[in-house]
Design a protein around this motif. Structure first.
Motif, PDB file in Angstrom:
ATOM      1  N   GLY A 204       0.822  -1.216   0.000  1.00 49.84           N
ATOM      2  CA  GLY A 204       0.000   0.000   0.000  1.00 49.84           C
ATOM      3  C   GLY A 204       0.854   1.263   0.000  1.00 49.84           C
ATOM      4  N   LEU A 205       1.915   1.249   0.816  1.00 46.13           N
ATOM      5  CA  LEU A 205       2.792   2.418   0.870  1.00 46.13           C
ATOM      6  C   LEU A 205       3.521   2.608  -0.454  1.00 46.13           C
ATOM      7  N   LEU A 206       3.892   1.491  -1.106  1.00 41.83           N
ATOM      8  CA  LEU A 206       4.541   1.612  -2.417  1.00 41.83           C
ATOM      9  C   LEU A 206       3.572   2.253  -3.415  1.00 41.83           C
ATOM     10  N   ASP A 207       2.312   1.819  -3.388  1.00 40.07           N
ATOM     11  CA  ASP A 207       1.317   2.420  -4.290  1.00 40.07           C
ATOM     12  C   ASP A 207       1.204   3.924  -4.036  1.00 40.07           C
ATOM     13  N   GLU A 208       1.109   4.289  -2.749  1.00 37.48           N
ATOM     14  CA  GLU A 208       1.045   5.724  -2.401  1.00 37.48           C
ATOM     15  C   GLU A 208       2.254   6.470  -2.934  1.00 37.48           C
ATOM     16  N   ALA A 209       3.428   5.869  -2.733  1.00 30.27           N
ATOM     17  CA  ALA A 209       4.678   6.527  -3.119  1.00 30.27           C
ATOM     18  C   ALA A 209       4.721   6.753  -4.618  1.00 30.27           C
ATOM     19  N   VAL A 210       4.335   5.749  -5.387  1.00 21.72           N
ATOM     20  CA  VAL A 210       4.414   5.864  -6.845  1.00 21.72           C
ATOM     21  C   VAL A 210       3.403   6.898  -7.334  1.00 21.72           C
ATOM     22  N   GLN A 211       2.206   6.890  -6.741  1.00 20.49           N
ATOM     23  CA  GLN A 211       1.179   7.845  -7.169  1.00 20.49           C
ATOM     24  C   GLN A 211       1.569   9.291  -6.869  1.00 20.49           C
ATOM     25  N   ALA A 212       2.356   9.477  -5.802  1.00 16.35           N
ATOM     26  CA  ALA A 212       2.736  10.848  -5.431  1.00 16.35           C
ATOM     27  C   ALA A 212       3.685  11.479  -6.449  1.00 16.35           C
ATOM     28  N   ASP A 213       4.315  10.620  -7.271  1.00 15.64           N
ATOM     29  CA  ASP A 213       5.156  11.135  -8.354  1.00 15.64           C
ATOM     30  C   ASP A 213       6.268  12.069  -7.865  1.00 15.64           C
ATOM     31  N   LYS A 214       6.891  11.660  -6.768  1.00 14.72           N
ATOM     32  CA  LYS A 214       8.081  12.343  -6.256  1.00 14.72           C
ATOM     33  C   LYS A 214       9.096  11.244  -5.947  1.00 14.72           C
ATOM     34  N   PRO A 215      10.393  11.539  -5.917  1.00 13.43           N
ATOM     35  CA  PRO A 215      11.325  10.481  -5.512  1.00 13.43           C
ATOM     36  C   PRO A 215      10.984  10.034  -4.089  1.00 13.43           C
TER      37      PRO A 215
END
Ligand SMILES: *[C@@H]1O[C@H](CO)[C@@H](O)[C@H](O)[C@H]1NC(C)=O
Ligand SMILES: *[C@@H]1O[C@H](CO)[C@@H](O)[C@H](O)[C@H]1NC(C)=O
Ligand SMILES: *[C@@H]1O[C@H](CO)[C@@H](O)[C@H](O)[C@H]1NC(C)=O
Ligand SMILES: *[C@@H]1O[C@H](CO)[C@@H](O)[C@H](O)[C@H]1NC(C)=O
Ligand SMILES: *[C@@H]1O[C@H](CO)[C@@H](O)[C@H](O)[C@H]1NC(C)=O
Length: 602
Positions: A204-215
């Protein structure tokens, strides 16, 4: 002779610069110029709990092998510097040695989450610095010990975009974990398998991270393969009343794996003769009942790691599906190692033995060699600076560690420059048994020591000084299991030679190196020989062994000595310090229990 050091220092600087260039360029072409700075890379960091190198746990993790070892670089000489969870994790996240964080235990008063807050590190550690550099930061799993249902919000750990922490009393309870997400109330997962709960949170956190479109920098910190702990009652001062320790618990689907598999029967496993020093040397040989229990404990560790291995596989599938593999570093490590039965020890950590300090580190990512092993000496103190370097963030000057190269080209360049040879190991306090059989009530109480690993061309040594002033020296080229303490009183009459020199010559150098390191800060920790030889003509143990330095090392230097055993870092109990020129000790003070004198070796 001061100028003789210049070429190597200049080379070192250019090697680091090229590491940096290559890391951010993510290209395999060594001739590519610095024209196209790529997007800032991401990091996914798997941080397990108490995972070993020497008990072969990685051999039982096929997905770690497929995705990380086969496609990345294995750092075969990676060490933690304090072999227990909380101090080691604080060192990892701050880039500072435990003697500078003064977080030296798992529980209060010298350790735990509250201590981390008190010592002022909640705004001085990696997640905060990453955010300042424009990163989104994510974390799930165990952060520190004594991070609890009662203190998780006072204050919240700083520096995170999104979190889901494991909290006490459920941190080590594989079937009754508690997680706490962002600023929400803690949630209990009684009956569910904690690594599987954590895996869902990691995805879930990976999905959030990728969607945020920041490193992003995502840390996944399962409690496996730590032993299972059931805390019946718990008070906020860190006193865990009625705490049951037991073997790790496997997920149902893995419970029957590895039938008949036993702890590797290495030379130092439950040896016939006592080994080690201090309380370890007093341990009794383990009987069959004890061995059977410990072999089962071992299988449970391997079983518990299977759910971690499956999570690693799924994470890679998701990274591939998101198409971000070519801009993401994946790092796999642990907080400290583990022993079961070596030197007759019960399951646990906290010791200076190789099983406890030598730990896995695997890195995969752009420019990193595939299916390669490097033997450069690296430590957890180096990880924060190394992350800075990988991500292109200018290094802080107060790091006690140094960035090391991780790419194929960076490691090749390193072959021609000064290489670090030493690991400074330190420990204060208690060593516990996590098995069914304990130690005597007070036996392992005075587990306070300072130690060194020194690994260079032609030498592979372990040297330690305990708080009762016992000393150890193992020549690990010939004695990898650390069974022959060359400084045990029974060995003294033999007047050993080591590295073709009288043993005293070598001890004097090692002791001086440890003397510099035990209170070092910053550069002095990474370049200790430069402290002893400011002209820069000595950068290795080999250089220091030159006969022209005999008087300097054997007579002029102060020695590492303790006045008494303490459970924390109380400097007044730890003899003279490098900074303290007032208390001059010559080379002749009592050298270890047994009454022999330094002079007998020189
Ligand atoms: C990794 O390297 C070893 C030898 O160095 C080789 O035997 C093995 O096949 C390689 N594995 C992969 C996946 O390339
Ligand atoms: C599970 O953990 C919760 C929260 O700590 C506790 O209230 C509950 O009693 C535990 N359940 C068992 C079976 O120990
Ligand atoms: C085996 O050793 C353990 C731990 O010292 C002890 O408690 C137990 O009684 C011993 N068992 C036998 C059968 O000797
Ligand atoms: C531990 O060290 C203290 C202080 O040096 C000493 O008084 C005590 O006897 C030691 N305890 C054991 C069990 O060796
Ligand atoms: C470490 O902390 C302890 C307990 O708070 C304190 O007594 C000691 O002086 C500290 N050590 C240093 C070097 O500051």
């Amino acid at each position: 002779m001061w100028w003789s050091s210049l070429p190597s220092l200049a080379l070192a600087a250019s090697a680091l610069a090229s590491v940096h260039d290559q890391a951010v360029l993510s290209t395999d072409d060594p001739h590519a110029g610095p024209a196209q700075p790529a997007k800032q890379p991401n990091v996914v960091f798997f941080l397990t709990d108490d995972q070993d190198v020497h008990l072969s746990s990685l051999d039982y993790m096929p997905f770690v092998k497929r995705h990380l070892l086969d496609k990345g670089t294995y750092f075969s000489r990676h060490y933690c510097t304090t072999a227990v969870c909380c101090p080691s994790r604080v060192t990892l996240w701050t880039g500072k040695a435990a003697h500078n964080t003064n977080i030296t235990d798992v529980n209060p008063p010298y350790g735990g989450y509250g201590r981390f807050i008190e010592q002022g590190f909640n705004d001085k550690y990696l997640p905060v610095w990453l955010q300042e550099a424009g990163y989104n930061t994510y974390y799930t799993g165990k952060l520190f010990n004594v991070h609890t249902l009662w203190n998780y919000d006072s204050p919240y750990p700083a520096g995170f975009t999104s979190t889901d922490f494991l909290l006490d009393p459920g941190t080590y309870n594989y079937l009754n974990s508690t997680f706490q997400r962002n600023q929400e109330k803690p949630k209990n997962y009684e009956g569910q398998y904690s690594t599987d709960v954590l895996a869902e949170k990691a995805y879930g956190l990976l999905d959030e991270a990728v969607q945020a479109d920041k490193p992003f920098f995502l840390t996944i910190a399962p409690n496996a393969p730590h032993c299972n702990i059931h805390m019946h009652s718990y008070s906020d001062d860190g006193n865990q009343h009625e705490t049951d320790f037991g073997p790790p618990v496997a997920a149902k689907r893995h419970e029957h794996l590895f039938e008949g598999v036993k702890v590797p029967r290495t030379e130092n496993f439950n040896p016939d003769e006592p080994s080690g020093a201090n309380w370890i040397r007093d341990l009794k040989k383990q009987n069959q009942t004890n061995l059977d229990f410990n072999d089962n404990f071992y299988r449970k560790r391997l079983q518990a790691l299977q759910a971690v291995d499956e999570m690693v596989d799924m994470l890679f599938k998701k990274l591939e599906a998101y198409g971000i593999m070519d801009n993401t570093y994946i790092v796999y490590s642990t907080d400290n190692g583990f022993h079961i039965g070596q030197h007759r020890l019960q399951p646990g950590k906290s010791c200076g033995v190789e099983e406890d300090i030598h730990i896995p580190l695997i890195i995969r990512g752009p420019g990193v060699g595939e299916n390669e092993t490097t033997d450069i000496v690296t430590t957890h103190t180096d990880l924060a600076p190394t992350f800075f370097n990988i991500l292109g963030i200018p290094l802080r000057t107060d790091f006690d560690g140094a960035a090391f190269p991780i790419t194929k080209r960076g490691l090749q360049d390193l072959a021609v420059v000064e290489r670090k040879e030493h690991v400074n190991v330190e420990y204060w306090g208690f060593a516990g048994s996590e098995g069914a059989y304990g130690y005597g009530p007070m036996d392992s109480f005075n587990n306070t020591y300072k130690a060194l690993r020194v690994i260079g061309p032609g030498y592979n040594l372990y040297y330690s000084v305990w708080c009762n002033n016992e000393h150890e020296l193992y020549d690990m080229s010939n004695d990898p299991g650390q069974l022959q303490n060359l400084l045990h009183p029974s060995q003294s009459h033999q007047k050993h030679k080591l590295l073709n020199l009288p043993i005293g010559n070598v001890i004097a150098r090692l002791d001086s190196l440890l003397f510099v390191l035990k209170s070092c800060k910053g550069l002095r920790c990474t370049k200790p020989w430069h402290t002893l030889h400011p002209q820069g003509d000595v950068t290795t143990l080999q250089d220091a062994l030159s006969v022209r330095f005999d008087h300097f090392y054997e007579v002029e230097q102060k020695r590492v000595v303790f006045d008494r055993c303490e459970r924390g870092y109380l400097p007044e109990s730890e003899g003279p310090m490098w900074e303290d020129s007032g208390k001059a000790f010559g080379g002749m003070e009592m050298f270890y229990r047994g009454g022999l004198h330094w002079s007998e070796y020189v």
